[in-house]
Design an enzyme around this catalytic site. Sequence first.
Site, PDB file in Angstrom:
ATOM      1  N   CYS A 170      60.720   1.962 -70.880  1.00  0.00           N
ATOM      2  CA  CYS A 170      59.847   2.637 -69.928  1.00  0.00           C
ATOM      3  C   CYS A 170      58.494   2.990 -70.549  1.00  0.00           C
ATOM      4  O   CYS A 170      58.351   3.054 -71.762  1.00  0.00           O
ATOM      5  CB  CYS A 170      60.501   3.927 -69.475  1.00  0.00           C
ATOM      6  N   ARG A 189      56.111  -2.710 -69.907  1.00  0.00           N
ATOM      7  CA  ARG A 189      57.228  -2.064 -70.625  1.00  0.00           C
ATOM      8  C   ARG A 189      58.423  -1.779 -69.714  1.00  0.00           C
ATOM      9  O   ARG A 189      59.505  -1.498 -70.192  1.00  0.00           O
ATOM     10  CB  ARG A 189      56.748  -0.741 -71.231  1.00  0.00           C
ATOM     11  N   TRP A 228      62.305   1.322 -66.633  1.00  0.00           N
ATOM     12  CA  TRP A 228      63.239   0.203 -66.833  1.00  0.00           C
ATOM     13  C   TRP A 228      64.610   0.871 -66.860  1.00  0.00           C
ATOM     14  O   TRP A 228      64.949   1.568 -67.812  1.00  0.00           O
ATOM     15  CB  TRP A 228      62.927  -0.501 -68.155  1.00  0.00           C
ATOM     16  N   ASN A 242      61.596   8.542 -71.976  1.00  0.00           N
ATOM     17  CA  ASN A 242      61.923   7.202 -72.423  1.00  0.00           C
ATOM     18  C   ASN A 242      63.006   7.360 -73.492  1.00  0.00           C
ATOM     19  O   ASN A 242      62.838   8.159 -74.399  1.00  0.00           O
ATOM     20  CB  ASN A 242      60.656   6.565 -73.021  1.00  0.00           C
ATOM     21  N   GLY A 243      64.111   6.639 -73.348  1.00  0.00           N
ATOM     22  CA  GLY A 243      65.202   6.780 -74.318  1.00  0.00           C
ATOM     23  C   GLY A 243      66.513   6.970 -73.571  1.00  0.00           C
ATOM     24  O   GLY A 243      66.583   6.708 -72.360  1.00  0.00           O
ATOM     25  N   GLU A 295      64.056 -20.794 -79.953  1.00  0.00           N
ATOM     26  CA  GLU A 295      62.931 -20.093 -79.335  1.00  0.00           C
ATOM     27  C   GLU A 295      62.498 -20.784 -78.036  1.00  0.00           C
ATOM     28  O   GLU A 295      62.189 -20.117 -77.042  1.00  0.00           O
ATOM     29  CB  GLU A 295      61.777 -20.002 -80.352  1.00  0.00           C
ATOM     30  N   LYS A 354      62.492 -18.994 -74.408  1.00  0.00           N
ATOM     31  CA  LYS A 354      61.308 -18.918 -73.545  1.00  0.00           C
ATOM     32  C   LYS A 354      61.654 -19.393 -72.143  1.00  0.00           C
ATOM     33  O   LYS A 354      61.298 -18.761 -71.159  1.00  0.00           O
ATOM     34  CB  LYS A 354      60.149 -19.776 -74.091  1.00  0.00           C
ATOM     35  N   GLU A 359      64.155 -16.896 -70.294  1.00  0.00           N
ATOM     36  CA  GLU A 359      63.730 -15.539 -69.945  1.00  0.00           C
ATOM     37  C   GLU A 359      62.674 -15.503 -68.848  1.00  0.00           C
ATOM     38  O   GLU A 359      62.598 -14.521 -68.114  1.00  0.00           O
ATOM     39  CB  GLU A 359      63.322 -14.708 -71.167  1.00  0.00           C
ATOM     40  N   HIS A 414      79.795 -31.377 -81.857  1.00  0.00           N
ATOM     41  CA  HIS A 414      80.993 -30.541 -81.987  1.00  0.00           C
ATOM     42  C   HIS A 414      81.272 -29.741 -80.719  1.00  0.00           C
ATOM     43  O   HIS A 414      81.919 -28.703 -80.778  1.00  0.00           O
ATOM     44  CB  HIS A 414      80.846 -29.624 -83.202  1.00  0.00           C
ATOM     45  N   LYS A 457      59.329  -5.242 -72.423  1.00  0.00           N
ATOM     46  CA  LYS A 457      58.626  -5.773 -73.590  1.00  0.00           C
ATOM     47  C   LYS A 457      59.189  -5.214 -74.886  1.00  0.00           C
ATOM     48  O   LYS A 457      59.325  -5.913 -75.865  1.00  0.00           O
ATOM     49  CB  LYS A 457      57.138  -5.453 -73.461  1.00  0.00           C
TER      50      LYS A 457
END
Length: 608
Positions: free
Chosen positions: A2, A27, A74, A100-101, A481, A485, A488, A504, A603
Amino acid sequence: MCGIVGYLGPRDAAPILLAGLTRLEYRGYDSAGVAVQTESGLTLRKLAGRIGGLKIALGRDPVTGSCGIAHTRWATHGAPNERNAHPHVDCTGQIAVVHNGIIENADVLRTRLECCGHHFVTETDTETLAHLIEDADGPTLESRVIAALTHVEGTYGLAVIAAGEPDKIVVARRGSPVLLGVGEQEYFVASDASAVLEHTRSVVYLDDGDIAVLTRTGYHVIDREARVQTRPVNALDWDLEQIALGEYSHFMLKEICEQPRTLQETLRGRLLFADGTARLNGLNLTPEDCRTLGRIVIVACGTSWHAGLAGRHIIEALAGVPVQVEYASEFRYRQPVGMPGALTIAISQSGETADTLEALRAARAAGSKVIGVVNVVGSTIAREADGGIYLHAGPEIGVASTKAFTSQITALLLLGLYLARHRGLSLGDGRKMVEQLARLPDLAAEALQIEGEIKALAQSYVEERNALYLGRGINFPVALEGALKLKEISYIHAEGYPAAEMKHGPIALIDQDMPVIFLAPKDAVYPKVISNMQEVKARGGRIIAITSKGNGDLRGLVDHQLSVPPSPSLLSPVLTVIPLQLFAYHIAAMRGYDVDRPRNLAKSVTVE
Ligand code: M6R
């Protein structure tokens, strides 16, 4: 997670709070709200959804006052709806809190408070804070906040206002970042410097355990025993242009295209051509430390973890030190062994990722020296580490990390070179490496030139439901990566695998509906990667190959070939990832998704 903003000064608070929230929207963006001290007491406005909706609501029905707090959420506890949006208030509506937390003992506290007659209206953990403050005794708001926090387990960055003390904001921090902005007779609170940048460049970073009290005449920082703490005022070196979109449609595209410049910034002043080494002043390692280093442990999450995997190849190849790369979230709960004598490197763009921070603390507690490879100056990891390397890549706003990744690898190349020169790499080889590093920004610019080709290719793959990314050696982390990308921001299921591991298991997935993206720059494993391509081709898979110019024409084997400039193998991830960033970006943009704010993500992950 947040975002928090607060304002106290001569101006109207609401527009400043909204502008700050807009800067912080990356955020968290499921709901937002403000609380302002007005002539009639505290006035709240909250809405589910983006800040845009809140702006419209406040435009229709403004709140006037020059002290207020605001939040973009968030969700952790409770659905992302208007009721659960911050700020949260006590039973009387006289105390408002943004947080926030995570309050870990929220359920216990809620039960206890309800038994004492408190009436809860939300499902959030944060609401307990408002009721605890209401319940607390003390002559001032700060004394009641301190008393309330003695009951709290968990993490918080919070800001509180109360109708009874109209010209005051009380701020507290434990485990979630908060800073103060110091202007001309006005003061700001923010969870991230970008929210205050247009008003002031002077910021005070709070430490865990700090309580800050802002009034119209100044601010002071105290601890839980109300003892005054001295915290330095730092100058921000970001500028507004860096957080503006400019000509780009999305921050992610801007940040991908910025990479030649951001790589230049990461390298600036650090290449010592004559000495064939890197200047890393903040590292805080003696030549003796470098020589005697027995082991390196890298802790990170997400994209930063991928950079760490590439860093393992770099450091082991250059400096001959064994490197272990750990998910920070796993490492923090293990019993690490052999840490005295090891060097732990915490890699983090934000410098605030909760798991990475805790892994750093666990490594230190186990006897390791710790350094940070961090982008955000003054962030918690940067401040807690014994030393480190700043990326200087500038603010990264797009939730999908791009420019930070290439700067992280570049910083690890500098570190590898620096360690190597203390551990026997010759002057000649060091100079060669410095020359190669100096060319990296130009090579990145060249790699970006195929954007048009990638956009056209993305058009053919926009409807896909799955994708497999394969690479070997130092390009295996790039495969991870590239897959991250894509998933997400475009929500296409994608996996990264070491190319030879495909046999495998994942090879069972290969058919004409499975695009396979191969990382195949010219290096020692190139012939092996070609063999892996043949295995995919034989099973009808469609192949996109990312190769180096001069690798030859792979038509006949692959469906599409994209080439980046050739480079020494250790530098290649910085270049091979660029087409993958662009590919993911264009697919997500063509699908019409909110590229910079993908669903469910934030973020900076400041909760566990
Ligand atoms: O700020 P950090 O580098 O510590 O963040 C780590 C991850 O949360 C981050 O890289 C995340 O995986 C990004 N969404 C990747 O694009």
